[in-house]
Design an enzyme around this catalytic site. Structure first.
Site, PDB file in Angstrom:
ATOM      1  N   LYS A   1      44.406  31.804  34.187  1.00  0.00           N
ATOM      2  CA  LYS A   1      44.369  31.685  35.509  1.00  0.00           C
ATOM      3  C   LYS A   1      45.088  30.218  35.584  1.00  0.00           C
ATOM      4  O   LYS A   1      44.474  29.152  35.224  1.00  0.00           O
ATOM      5  CB  LYS A   1      42.717  31.528  35.779  1.00  0.00           C
ATOM      6  CG  LYS A   1      42.737  31.501  37.381  1.00  0.00           C
ATOM      7  CD  LYS A   1      40.992  31.751  37.572  1.00  0.00           C
ATOM      8  CE  LYS A   1      40.973  31.675  39.080  1.00  0.00           C
ATOM      9  NZ  LYS A   1      39.226  31.892  39.294  1.00  0.00           N
TER      10      LYS A   1
ATOM     11  N   CYS B   1      40.435  36.693  40.187  1.00  0.00           N
ATOM     12  CA  CYS B   1      39.645  36.284  41.236  1.00  0.00           C
ATOM     13  C   CYS B   1      40.465  35.714  42.405  1.00  0.00           C
ATOM     14  O   CYS B   1      41.387  36.323  42.910  1.00  0.00           O
ATOM     15  CB  CYS B   1      38.596  35.253  40.806  1.00  0.00           C
ATOM     16  SG  CYS B   1      37.327  34.994  41.989  1.00  0.00           S
TER      17      CYS B   1
ATOM     18  N   GLU C   1      35.813  39.364  35.068  1.00  0.00           N
ATOM     19  CA  GLU C   1      36.569  37.935  34.752  1.00  0.00           C
ATOM     20  C   GLU C   1      35.606  37.211  33.792  1.00  0.00           C
ATOM     21  O   GLU C   1      34.338  37.092  33.899  1.00  0.00           O
ATOM     22  CB  GLU C   1      36.375  37.102  36.128  1.00  0.00           C
ATOM     23  CG  GLU C   1      37.044  35.731  35.895  1.00  0.00           C
ATOM     24  CD  GLU C   1      37.115  35.264  37.264  1.00  0.00           C
ATOM     25  OE1 GLU C   1      37.923  34.177  37.300  1.00  0.00           O
ATOM     26  OE2 GLU C   1      36.502  35.509  38.395  1.00  0.00           O
TER      27      GLU C   1
END
Length: 330
Positions: free
Chosen positions: A130, A164, A48
């Site tokens: 995200k 995540c 990430e």
């Protein structure tokens, strides 16, 4: 006749960023692609926001002290597209490899947790942000939108990606499942929170593999001890920057295809037998014969968010406007 590969060699990279240089981290990415290519890898996933580095400072520093570190990250963050994506695209093309990379993307005055997917011919197929930064991350990144909740067809199959704790959002996962992803690319920061984070991660990625009937390739980052000390000199806080690594590759049956990497740097490599997807979905296809769309369904807003909207067009002269109530008319 199907042209899809019967087997795909995949790799998940657990490596350390260069905390002093964005170019240094990019060099690590390019060298890792070359290393993986020598081992016959056709798909590689990096951690990430690996370039230039995950904002570990935001987890251990109070907001009032984060200014200098945040500004430095903005200074080093790449634009997408830009020189960074050009370099990675060239490496993907040279290696004939699908590359999934996490970056801190700078868009004028904002940063985003962005995942980029390059096909084996170097084309940038997807840039997604995200959708909701987690906890401390909201001090650093803006929010993404539904435009990136999509799978892409690559040389190795249909690929989707989440970052995540997006894996704790069942509707985000379902959005990709409904598009029949075959290989799911997961990215976590690594070197964060401790062993409990690694344990939870293992449960999460195995559950997604089982539920979606796809392979999961998960990459986490790694911090050396000197890097931990550089991020914070407080020994009480340094423990929060250790553990939390679980780089792994999972089959559609929820099995590990290679030993997970929980410490140190390295590549986890496995051959994906694509026939296992049909084997799993024959029994449980959660977006097909096991779904009940007349009872449960998902609505997705796919347009990209914008701070401006066009003003509605003025009505043409030919358009008859309604008269006020009570006004006589023919």
């Amino acid at each position: 006749m199907s042209t899809k590969p019967k087997s795909v060699r995949a790799a998940a990279a657990q490596i350390s960023p260069d905390l002093e240089s964005a170019d240094g981290t990019l060099a690590r990415v390019l060298e890792t692609v070359r290393e993986a290519s020598r081992k016959g890898v056709e798909l590689i996933v990096f951690p990430e926001t690996f370039v230039p580095y995950y904002p570990y400072f935001s987890f251990v520093q109070p907001p009032v002290q984060q200014g200098p570190a945040h500004l430095l990250l903005m200074e080093r963050a790449p634009t997408v597209p830009g020189p960074l994506t050009d370099a990675v695209a060239a490496a993907a093309r040279e290696a004939g490899m699908v590359v999934v990379l996490g970056v801190n993307e700078r868009d004028h005055g904002s940063l985003y947790n962005t995942q980029v997917i390059f096909d084996a011919d170097g084309r940038l197929l997807l840039k997604r942000r995200k959708i909701t930064p987690t906890y401390h991350e909201r001090m650093v990144w803006g929010q993404g939108d539904g435009a990136g909740l999509t799978t892409v067809d690559t040389r190795v199959g249909r690929v989707g990606a989440l970052a995540c704790w997006e894996h704790y959002n069942p509707l985000a996962r379902y959005a990709l499942m409904a598009q029949h992803e075959e290989i799911h690319c997961a990215q976590f920061p690594g070197s964060l929170v401790g062993q409990i984070f690694a344990d939870q991660m293992g449960v999460t990625i195995r559950h997604h593999a089982l539920e979606s009937g796809c392979f999961v390739v998960n990459a986490t980052g790694w911090l050396h001890e000197a890097q931990v000390r550089a991020i914070t000199a407080d020994e009480k806080l340094q423990g929060a920057l250790r553990g939390g690594c679980h780089t792994a590759i999972i089959s559609p049956e929820g099995k590990y295809l290679a030993e997970p990497l929980t410490e140190g740097e390295g590549l986890v490599i496995a051959d994906l037998d694509m026939a296992l997807i049909a084997k799993r979905k024959r029994m449980m296809d959660s977006v097909g014969h096991y779904a009940r769309p007349e009872l449960l369904s998902l609505v997705i807003r796919r347009d990209a968010t914008s701070t401006t909207q066009p003003w509605p067009s003025a009505p043409s002269q030919e358009t008859a406007l309604p008269l006020p109530e009570g006004v006589p008319h023919d």
